[in-house]
Design an enzyme around this catalytic site. Structure first.
Site, mmCIF file in Angstrom:
data_model
loop_
_atom_site.group_PDB
_atom_site.id
_atom_site.type_symbol
_atom_site.label_atom_id
_atom_site.label_comp_id
_atom_site.label_asym_id
_atom_site.label_seq_id
_atom_site.Cartn_x
_atom_site.Cartn_y
_atom_site.Cartn_z
ATOM 1 N N HIS A 55 -2.239 -2.576 -1.564
ATOM 2 C CA HIS A 55 -2.575 -2.449 -2.975
ATOM 3 C C HIS A 55 -3.937 -1.788 -3.179
ATOM 4 O O HIS A 55 -4.946 -2.229 -2.642
ATOM 5 C CB HIS A 55 -2.562 -3.835 -3.611
ATOM 6 C CG HIS A 55 -2.628 -3.826 -5.099
ATOM 7 N ND1 HIS A 55 -1.717 -3.162 -5.886
ATOM 8 C CD2 HIS A 55 -3.510 -4.400 -5.963
ATOM 9 C CE1 HIS A 55 -2.018 -3.336 -7.165
ATOM 10 N NE2 HIS A 55 -3.105 -4.085 -7.233
ATOM 11 N N GLU A 66 2.956 -1.736 -0.463
ATOM 12 C CA GLU A 66 2.490 -2.133 -1.782
ATOM 13 C C GLU A 66 3.317 -3.232 -2.431
ATOM 14 O O GLU A 66 4.547 -3.130 -2.497
ATOM 15 C CB GLU A 66 2.511 -0.881 -2.659
ATOM 16 C CG GLU A 66 2.266 -1.088 -4.108
ATOM 17 C CD GLU A 66 0.868 -1.583 -4.369
ATOM 18 O OE1 GLU A 66 0.742 -2.663 -4.964
ATOM 19 O OE2 GLU A 66 -0.073 -0.889 -3.967
ATOM 20 N N SER A 117 -3.633 -0.516 -10.759
ATOM 21 C CA SER A 117 -2.990 -1.804 -10.984
ATOM 22 C C SER A 117 -2.721 -2.010 -12.476
ATOM 23 O O SER A 117 -2.045 -1.198 -13.102
ATOM 24 C CB SER A 117 -3.860 -2.905 -10.380
ATOM 25 O OG SER A 117 -3.168 -4.114 -10.257
#
Length: 331
Positions: free
Chosen positions: A302, A272, A177
């Protein structure tokens, strides 16, 4: 090292378990996230109130391998504290004089939540699969510490590893991330300063555009991550980025062919929220001449690599990541 496949996608729609759990999270989390997005940018007080509970939940959902050893680090470099922890799934401390590589891990979650503790399970599983120790950085978070504090801390952490005696070619940078964006910022800074690049990058669901416009546009086209509402995520990110211009060179990191860029593996879920970020990062790396591979995993959201209890694909993806790292070790 052999050239990795540029784009790769496992067959199928994802496991039944991951599809079931993703459906449940979508029903539970989306109404909450949508309600949060209607309130505008969250306050620092709201974030401070929710951060401990959310961090505890993520820690519980990502178990640490039983044999994992953890050594907290609190040291100074150039008058600023370097914080983090060594995570190892095998005995013995990491030694710079050893030929074995190490992992420098940069955790994610929007620059405002999470820590090495929430990601200890993921980092411990990477250590177990590779046989390498990992230094997981505890960088400072927003809104208490605004942009570009986290990036400065990530750069300082890399310099601290070099100061410990590790060579750049002994270090593989990994992150998820926001940690993916920190990794790019680090690579660009190394180029500017003439500092050696790490042996490779391994990035899970990486953030490329901190304005989150790519993610919001993707959601408006109908892509729905089971965990994250893009509009709410954008507002949380603003707690860190504030009024920083979108074209700031450390917001949208520019990569150029004259840069020495390490081999890179990017993994992203097909559901995602930041799928377009991952693809844009892959395009930018390859356009600049990097040896970069992109893996898209069907039915995953995610940073699915963090949750082995929910997704069999988590283990498979980490197996692929460890295999990529092993090719770097033989380069």
């Amino acid at each position: 090292m052999s050239t990795p496949v540029q784009q790769w996608r496992p067959a199928g729609r994802g496991s039944v378990r991951s599809r079931t759990i993703n459906g449940y999270f979508a029903r539970v989390s989306h109404p909450f996230m949508a309600a949060a997005s209607l309130r505008g940018t969250p306050s620092a007080q709201f974030l401070a109130a929710m951060r401990p509970g959310l961090n505890r939940s993520l820690t519980a959902l990502s178990p640490v391998p039983a044999e994992t050893r953890v050594e907290p680090i609190r040291e100074w470099l150039d008058g600023v504290r370097v914080r983090g922890e060594w995570v190892s799934a095998h005995p013995g401390p990491p030694r710079p004089e050893s030929p074995t590589r190490i992992i420098y891990y940069l955790h994610g979650s929007g620059y405002v939540i999470c820590s090495p503790r929430t990601h200890r399970g993921l980092v411990g599983r990477l250590s177990k699969r590779t046989g390498w120790s990992a230094f997981s950085l505890d960088y400072r978070l927003g809104p208490e510490y605004p942009f570009p504090t986290a990036g400065d801390d990530a750069i300082r952490g890399y310099h601290w590893l070099l100061d410990q005696g590790f060579r750049p070619d002994q270090i593989v940078v990994a992150g998820d991330s926001a940690g993916g964006h920190l990794a790019l910022d680090l690579i660009a800074d190394n180029h500017r300063r003439g500092i050696g690049q790490p042996a490779g990058l391994v990035l899970f669901s990486p953030l490329y555009d901190p304005t989150f416009e790519l993610a919001v546009a993707s959601q408006r086209r109908g892509v729905r991550d089971p965990l994250i509402d893009a509009v709410a995520g954008q507002r949380f990110l603003r707690l860190y980025t504030g009024g920083t211009a979108a074209d700031h060179p450390r917001m949208r990191v520019a990569l150029h062919p004259e840069m020495s860029l390490p081999p890179t593996l990017i993994q992203v879920g097909a559901l995602e929220v930041m799928g377009d970020d991952a693809r844009a990062m892959h395009r930018a790396l390859t356009a600049a001449g990097a040896d970069a591979a992109l893996q898209e995993w069907p039915g995953q959201g995610h940073v699915f690599q963090m949750f082995p209890l929910f997704s069999p694909e988590s283990r498979q993806a980490l197996h692929e990541a460890a295999g990529f790292m092993s090719t770097l070790a033989t380069n």
